[in-house]
Design a protein around this motif. Structure first.
Motif, short mmCIF file in Angstrom:
data_model
loop_
_atom_site.label_atom_id
_atom_site.label_comp_id
_atom_site.label_asym_id
_atom_site.label_seq_id
_atom_site.Cartn_x
_atom_site.Cartn_y
_atom_site.Cartn_z
N ASN A 130 -10.07 2.28 -3.74
CA ASN A 130 -9.36 1.35 -4.50
C ASN A 130 -9.75 0.01 -3.67
OD1 ASN A 130 -7.13 -0.60 -5.16
ND2 ASN A 130 -5.91 1.25 -5.35
N GLY A 131 -9.66 -0.92 -4.89
CA GLY A 131 -10.36 -2.50 -4.55
C GLY A 131 -9.27 -3.22 -3.59
N ASP A 132 -7.99 -2.72 -3.65
CA ASP A 132 -7.03 -3.45 -2.60
C ASP A 132 -6.75 -2.76 -1.37
OD1 ASP A 132 -4.93 -5.36 -2.10
OD2 ASP A 132 -3.53 -4.45 -3.09
N VAL A 133 -7.69 -2.65 -0.57
CA VAL A 133 -7.73 -2.11 0.62
C VAL A 133 -7.61 -3.25 1.85
CG1 VAL A 133 -8.74 -0.36 2.21
CG2 VAL A 133 -8.67 -0.11 -0.15
N PRO A 134 -6.82 -2.99 2.82
CA PRO A 134 -6.72 -4.02 3.99
C PRO A 134 -8.03 -4.13 4.79
CG PRO A 134 -4.78 -2.67 4.01
CD PRO A 134 -5.66 -2.09 2.85
N GLU A 135 -8.65 -5.10 5.22
CA GLU A 135 -9.92 -5.25 5.70
C GLU A 135 -10.00 -4.41 7.30
OE1 GLU A 135 -13.81 -6.65 5.82
OE2 GLU A 135 -12.38 -6.79 4.44
N ARG A 138 -10.90 -0.90 6.27
CA ARG A 138 -12.51 -0.79 5.75
C ARG A 138 -13.23 -0.69 6.97
NH1 ARG A 138 -13.80 -1.35 0.28
NH2 ARG A 138 -12.00 -2.04 -0.99
#
Length: 461
Positions: A130-135, A138
């Motif tokens: 998902n593009g909206d993932v906390p840094e 990641r």
């Protein structure tokens, strides 16, 4: 619940898998603990954790969608070694919160701890899909994915190669004074035996090969280290040396020892000095490494070597140094932050030479700090690194050297070094190095100091 059952349950339906896990978990309160990993919690904390797990289990039965209770239950299950209970709980939560990166990350970590790297990778990939993932998610996923990639490589080859120049203020390790005391009498050293500066060129190589074995969690490792140096003035110091270590390495994760590896290896090495044979050695070693977290690694090493030295016209008594070396070493590396790493090591040596005056005990310690920082030059890649090392060694000989004194020799050496690494490309770097060594001894011949300054180029592959 075995790993295989967990995997098949995940494939055919999360709900059925969760029911089976809850049934086995509910019987755990009365049955003896038989989890698949040793507890991480202290012994005195296990019973309170189990009581809290029982309470949370009831909460989850009454309110199946309570994510906070499920996360706490899974975390406590991991602490007491019930990884599969934690996995089943989090997989059940995916029904109520499908696609939640935090859930997928935690499941990936648990499967990784079980050694099920394929399933762990599936969850890690899903966690960052998902593009909206906390840094922070990641970054953590990237570290685990890199670890999985290294585990899945059937074989690999890596290493480094360096070439450089170094100036030394005391290249031959000559005494600090031109006058030495031998058995109570003062003698003037010849020019050849005194402290002498010199410039040398050097070349080094460090090569590693890792080959997958058919046995689960087993590899075969080969490591070759080479070094050579030639001096501008003192060609009697020209040196070449190589050492090969090879043997199997075992991942102990499948035996319930999470983060442990065991290496067994043989050792063979040899060198030449000024064109004449200098030394040869055969031995064996064992290394037990532990990685409790991604940021911390430590290990215990034990080695034995039979070392043989050869006489030459220039060094007619070198063979007196032949003997057996026994060494124990504790090493540790801790990443304090993304840009700061602390390295510590302690060593104990026992060398049993053919002559008592060359037999000794030696203890030593090392502390190093590596700092990463952004490149001050926009055209050069980042990060740059600055390493500071500090070492001290104490050596006590068993018997006196009658040519020097009636007392046994005792020597202490202190060394400090500074290395600036400047990346030039992805695989080339320049190294600027400076250092200082000071030796104290009750023998005048063992008193010296040496300052060094060097520059080199290193390629990694």
């Amino acid at each position: 619940m075995t790993v295989g059952k967990t995997l098949s349950g995940w494939a055919c339906g999360v709900a059925a898998c969760a029911i089976l896990s809850f049934a086995s978990a509910s019987a755990t309160w009365a049955a003896p603990r038989d989890f698949n990993r040793p507890p991480r919690a202290a012994a005195g904390d296990v019973e309170p954790i189990e009581a809290r797990r029982a309470a949370l289990f009831q909460v989850m039965l009454d309110d199946p969608g309570n994510l906070d209770a499920a996360f706490e239950y899974a975390a406590l299950s991991s602490q007491v070694g019930d990884l599969e209970g934690a996995i089943a709980t989090l997989e059940r939560m995916l029904i109520f919160a499908p696609g939640l990166p935090r859930l997928q990350l935690e499941l990936g970590v648990l499967y990784f701890r079980l050694g099920a790297y394929g399933t762990a990778g599936i969850y890690f990939d899903a966690a960052v899909s998902n593009g909206d993932v906390p840094e922070e998610v990641r970054n953590k996923v990237s570290e685990y994915q890199a670890a999985i990639a290294s585990q899945n490589d059937a074989s690999s080859f890596s290493g480094s190669f360096g070439i450089g120049l170094r100036y030394q203020s005391n290249a031959n390790g000559g005494p600090a004074s031109a006058i030495v005391n031998l058995n109570g009498l003062d003698f003037v050293l010849s020019e050849d035996a005194r402290k002498a500066p010199d410039l040398n060129g050097f070349i080094s190589g460090d090569f590693q090969g890792v080959f997958d074995l058919e046995a689960q969690g087993a590899e075969f490792k080969v490591n070759l280290r080479t070094y050579g140096e030639g001096y501008l003035k003192h060609d009697e110091l020209n040196l070449a040396y190589a050492e090969l270590a090879a043997g199997p390495s075992f991942d102990l994760n499948r035996f319930g020892l999470e983060g442990y590896t065991l290496d067994l290896y043989g050792i063979a090495g040899g060198g030449i000095l000024a064109g004449d044979p200098l030394t040869s050695g055969l031995g064996a070693g064992v290394f037990l490494g532990v990685r409790p977290t991604l940021d911390w690694f430590y290990g215990l090493r034990g080695e034995y070597r039979h070392e043989r030295f050869y006489d030459s016209d220039a060094n007619p008594t070198l063979s007196d140094n032949s003997g057996d070396r026994f060494q124990g070493q504790l090493v540790s590396s801790y990443r304090l932050s993304d840009r700061l790493t602390l390295d510590l090591a302690g060593t104990v040596d026992r060398f049993e030479a053919e002559t008592a005056r060359n037999t000794f005990w030696q203890v030593g310690g090392m502390a190093g700090l590596t700092i990463l920082y952004e490149s001050p030059l926009a055209r050069l890649p980042a990060p740059w690194s600055l390493s500071i090392t500090n070492q001290i060694q104490r050596r006590n000989y068993d018997a006196a050297d009658p040519m020097v004194s009636s007392a046994e020799q005792q020597t202490t050496k202190w060394t400090v070094g500074l290395t600036q690494t400047i990346p030039l490309t992805d695989d080339w770097a320049a190294l600027l190095q400076t250092g200082y060594q000071k030796s104290w001894s009750n023998y005048d011949t063992g008193m010296f100091d040496n300052a060094t300054l060097g520059i080199s180029l290193t390629k990694v592959f």
